[in-house]
Design a protein around this motif. Structure first.
Motif, PDB file in Angstrom:
ATOM      1  N   TYR A   7       0.819  -1.135   0.032  1.00 13.81           N
ATOM      2  CA  TYR A   7      -0.112   0.104   0.065  1.00 13.81           C
ATOM      3  C   TYR A   7       0.743   1.179  -0.030  1.00 13.81           C
ATOM      4  O   TYR A   7       1.799   1.456   0.679  1.00 13.81           O
ATOM      5  CB  TYR A   7      -0.987  -0.074   1.407  1.00 13.81           C
ATOM      6  CG  TYR A   7      -1.645   1.132   1.570  1.00 13.81           C
ATOM      7  CD1 TYR A   7      -2.589   1.594   0.725  1.00 13.81           C
ATOM      8  CD2 TYR A   7      -1.046   2.231   2.336  1.00 13.81           C
ATOM      9  CE1 TYR A   7      -3.519   2.881   0.977  1.00 13.81           C
ATOM     10  CE2 TYR A   7      -1.806   3.496   2.953  1.00 13.81           C
ATOM     11  CZ  TYR A   7      -3.035   3.774   2.032  1.00 13.81           C
ATOM     12  OH  TYR A   7      -3.512   4.903   2.219  1.00 13.81           O
TER      13      TYR A   7
ATOM     14  N   ILE B 284      -0.788  10.623  -9.746  1.00 12.37           N
ATOM     15  CA  ILE B 284      -1.141   9.972 -11.118  1.00 12.37           C
ATOM     16  C   ILE B 284      -2.079  11.309 -11.710  1.00 12.37           C
ATOM     17  O   ILE B 284      -2.904  11.612 -11.030  1.00 12.37           O
ATOM     18  CB  ILE B 284      -2.022   8.650 -10.853  1.00 12.37           C
ATOM     19  CG1 ILE B 284      -1.662   7.820 -10.070  1.00 12.37           C
ATOM     20  CG2 ILE B 284      -2.543   8.074 -12.199  1.00 12.37           C
ATOM     21  CD1 ILE B 284      -2.122   6.365  -9.906  1.00 12.37           C
TER      22      ILE B 284
ATOM     23  N   LEU C 177      -2.974   3.819  -3.155  1.00 14.84           N
ATOM     24  CA  LEU C 177      -2.640   2.995  -4.130  1.00 14.84           C
ATOM     25  C   LEU C 177      -2.103   1.700  -3.510  1.00 14.84           C
ATOM     26  O   LEU C 177      -1.467   1.761  -2.764  1.00 14.84           O
ATOM     27  CB  LEU C 177      -1.890   3.375  -5.238  1.00 14.84           C
ATOM     28  CG  LEU C 177      -1.752   2.288  -6.440  1.00 14.84           C
ATOM     29  CD1 LEU C 177      -1.272   2.979  -7.765  1.00 14.84           C
ATOM     30  CD2 LEU C 177      -0.433   1.598  -6.386  1.00 14.84           C
TER      31      LEU C 177
ATOM     32  N   CYS D 201      -1.244  -2.420  -4.529  1.00 21.01           N
ATOM     33  CA  CYS D 201      -0.850  -3.219  -5.787  1.00 21.01           C
ATOM     34  C   CYS D 201      -0.138  -4.508  -5.044  1.00 21.01           C
ATOM     35  O   CYS D 201       0.022  -4.740  -4.035  1.00 21.01           O
ATOM     36  CB  CYS D 201       0.151  -2.559  -6.482  1.00 21.01           C
ATOM     37  SG  CYS D 201       1.922  -2.537  -5.594  1.00 21.01           S
TER      38      CYS D 201
ATOM     39  N   TYR E 104      -3.379  -3.425  -9.583  1.00 24.65           N
ATOM     40  CA  TYR E 104      -3.423  -2.466  -8.673  1.00 24.65           C
ATOM     41  C   TYR E 104      -4.862  -1.852  -8.623  1.00 24.65           C
ATOM     42  O   TYR E 104      -5.767  -2.139  -9.549  1.00 24.65           O
ATOM     43  CB  TYR E 104      -2.345  -1.331  -8.880  1.00 24.65           C
ATOM     44  CG  TYR E 104      -2.818  -0.301  -9.929  1.00 24.65           C
ATOM     45  CD1 TYR E 104      -3.460   0.797  -9.493  1.00 24.65           C
ATOM     46  CD2 TYR E 104      -2.438  -0.575 -11.062  1.00 24.65           C
ATOM     47  CE1 TYR E 104      -3.768   1.764 -10.631  1.00 24.65           C
ATOM     48  CE2 TYR E 104      -3.015   0.272 -12.256  1.00 24.65           C
ATOM     49  CZ  TYR E 104      -3.594   1.446 -11.740  1.00 24.65           C
ATOM     50  OH  TYR E 104      -4.063   2.255 -12.833  1.00 24.65           O
ATOM     51  N   GLU E 105      -5.053  -1.213  -7.637  1.00 23.30           N
ATOM     52  CA  GLU E 105      -6.387  -0.369  -7.352  1.00 23.30           C
ATOM     53  C   GLU E 105      -6.135   0.906  -6.857  1.00 23.30           C
ATOM     54  O   GLU E 105      -5.612   1.017  -5.801  1.00 23.30           O
ATOM     55  CB  GLU E 105      -7.355  -1.397  -6.638  1.00 23.30           C
ATOM     56  CG  GLU E 105      -8.725  -0.616  -6.551  1.00 23.30           C
ATOM     57  CD  GLU E 105      -9.758  -1.572  -5.626  1.00 23.30           C
ATOM     58  OE1 GLU E 105     -10.578  -1.116  -4.910  1.00 23.30           O
ATOM     59  OE2 GLU E 105      -9.783  -2.772  -6.079  1.00 23.30           O
ATOM     60  N   VAL E 106      -6.668   1.996  -7.453  1.00 24.87           N
ATOM     61  CA  VAL E 106      -6.684   3.239  -6.918  1.00 24.87           C
ATOM     62  C   VAL E 106      -7.733   3.487  -5.716  1.00 24.87           C
ATOM     63  O   VAL E 106      -8.805   3.162  -6.164  1.00 24.87           O
ATOM     64  CB  VAL E 106      -6.557   4.398  -7.779  1.00 24.87           C
ATOM     65  CG1 VAL E 106      -6.786   5.733  -7.392  1.00 24.87           C
ATOM     66  CG2 VAL E 106      -5.528   4.324  -8.737  1.00 24.87           C
TER      67      VAL E 106
ATOM     68  N   VAL F 135      -0.287  -2.048 -13.549  1.00 27.53           N
ATOM     69  CA  VAL F 135       0.793  -0.995 -13.270  1.00 27.53           C
ATOM     70  C   VAL F 135       1.266  -0.466 -14.825  1.00 27.53           C
ATOM     71  O   VAL F 135       1.426   0.628 -15.085  1.00 27.53           O
ATOM     72  CB  VAL F 135       1.864  -1.446 -12.630  1.00 27.53           C
ATOM     73  CG1 VAL F 135       1.589  -1.743 -11.037  1.00 27.53           C
ATOM     74  CG2 VAL F 135       2.517  -2.721 -13.086  1.00 27.53           C
TER      75      VAL F 135
ATOM     76  N   ILE G  40      -0.484   2.977 -15.697  1.00 27.74           N
ATOM     77  CA  ILE G  40      -0.715   4.018 -14.744  1.00 27.74           C
ATOM     78  C   ILE G  40      -0.061   5.226 -15.761  1.00 27.74           C
ATOM     79  O   ILE G  40       1.047   4.992 -16.613  1.00 27.74           O
ATOM     80  CB  ILE G  40       0.147   3.895 -13.687  1.00 27.74           C
ATOM     81  CG1 ILE G  40      -0.067   2.746 -12.585  1.00 27.74           C
ATOM     82  CG2 ILE G  40       0.861   5.187 -13.003  1.00 27.74           C
ATOM     83  CD1 ILE G  40       0.634   2.633 -11.410  1.00 27.74           C
TER      84      ILE G  40
END
Length: 404
Positions: A114, A120, A127, A129, A136-138, A381, A384
């Motif tokens: 984390y 971004i 974020l 991942c 990953y997740e925002v 990723v 991104i």
């Protein structure tokens, strides 16, 4: 007769046994072949079997930050088992991403990482991942906060939660994602320190200190019940001015704190480790251990940090920056032995003095497929997009298969 016409199909048990020997990234790809394979490789029995084999072969996870280029690299290396040490071990490169990560360092729990704030495009957002698969997740941004957060994992419900002060965010699942504040009754104000938190058996710990009559306390957060507890840690007060000198570790299922002291004695550099172990949470009893490490020329001449404690009880130290040669050190308190293992495979780019990166190592990394499913990380990723600091243009980095 055509070749292979009369060949018997492989038994299902044998096929599943083969799949348990594959990396989780490969298993994820096979799930996309058909509904049958998706169902089979997501079954509880297979996940349990995969986790059992993965736990029998824990790895060292290396997260390398090259801050001058806003880059992060993730590698895995075999971890010696049963105290049989190899002289050298290889690295497997997995993922890389570029993103302007703020001064708040990453937090690790159950195989995921984390980052409290990653820039971004023109926004800063938390974020999370998977450093192995690159997914990953925002997460939702908490208003009026730029404090660092910690990642915890509920081992019962298989849920990840982010703790930012007394605000909590559940990661994954469906529905709207919002921060919620937990009311905590305490008589004193606490100031979070710069050391990383650690999650042990579904409980998140981090170090804090009081504003009034400064003293250390440990904040204990039960990830499932979301209950807080404050544990007196005045025994650590010698480090009040420099809390970053303390490393939180999992010592045989108990919270441990380790500090390193380096001194010159008789022309030799000696390394002393002080470890405090929280023996009893209810009585808040701490036990202190002091170890003087056997002389090691490599350790005595480099910058190093504490990576953690293995499930077998070895204290792991690693060199602070990538270089060639690069070493990890295993200290066994019971036998008073110190073994150095050369790790090779960072690549010439990271090993050069000008472009080296800072290393964050995590011991006993295992791959849990049920965790991957529960989190439902969907992005890569490689997708991104960041804003170039020079020309202010949007840049998309295709890094998932990029080689170092």
């Amino acid at each position: 007769m055509e070749r292979g016409r009369n060949m018997e199909p492989l038994p299902t048990d044998l096929i599943l046994e083969i799949f348990t020997r594959l990396p989780s990234k490969s298993v994820a790809r096979f799930r996309t072949l058909s509904k049958h394979w998706a169902s089979t490789l997501r079954s509880p029995d297979f996940k349990k079997q995969f986790l059992a084999r993965s736990s029998a072969r824990p790895r060292l996870l290396f997260a390398v930050e090259r801050y001058q280029y806003n880059e992060w690299f993730f590698f895995l290396s075999p971890q010696p088992q049963n105290r049989r040490y190899e002289k050298s071990l290889p690295l497997d490169y997995h993922t890389k991403f570029r993103g302007d990560v703020s001064r708040y360092i990453c937090s690790y729990a159950s195989g995921l990482i984390y980052f409290p704030f990653v820039r971004i495009i023109e926004e800063e957002a938390p974020l999370i991942c998977n450093p192995i698969t690159g997914m990953y997740e925002v997460l939702a941004v908490r208003k009026y906060s730029r404090s660092r957060g910690f990642l915890g994992f509920d081992t019962i419900d298989k849920q990840f939660k982010v703790l930012d002060f007394y605000s909590i965010l559940t990661v994954g699942g469906s529905g709207e994602v919002n921060w919620r504040t937990q009311n905590v009754s305490c008589d004193l104000w606490y100031h979070r320190c710069s050391t990383a938190g650690i999650c042990i058996n579904g409980v998140l710990y981090y170090l804090a200190k009081t504003f009034i009559e400064p003293s250390f306390v440990v904040v204990r957060f039960d990830v499932k019940s979301e209950e807080f507890e404050f544990i007196d840690a005045a025994c650590l007060n010698d480090h009040l001015e420099h809390p970053s000198e303390l490393s939180l570790v999992n010592f045989k299922g108990k919270l441990g704190m380790i500090s390193c002291n380096v001194a010159d004695a008789c022309g030799r550099r000696t390394v002393e480790l002080c470890m405090w172990v929280l023996e009893d949470v209810e009585t808040q009893e701490w036990v202190k251990y002091v170890y003087t490490l056997p002389h090691n020329e490599i350790l005595g001449s480099c910058e190093f940090k504490v990576a953690g404690v293995t499930v077998t009880g070895d204290i792991v130290l690693c060199m602070k920056h990538t270089c060639k040669p690069y070493y990890v050190f295993y200290f066994n308190p019971e036998k008073n032995t110190l073994q150095s293992v050369e790790i090779h495979g960072f690549g010439a780019e990271l090993e050069s003095v000008e472009d080296r990166g800072e290393v964050y190592a995590f011991v006993d990394h295992v791959e849990d497929l049920s965790v991957d499913d529960g989190l439902q990380l969907k992005s890569s990723v490689s997708h991104i997009k960041t804003l170039c600091s020079c020309c202010k243009k949007v840049v998309q980095h295709n890094n998932i298969e990029e080689k170092v």
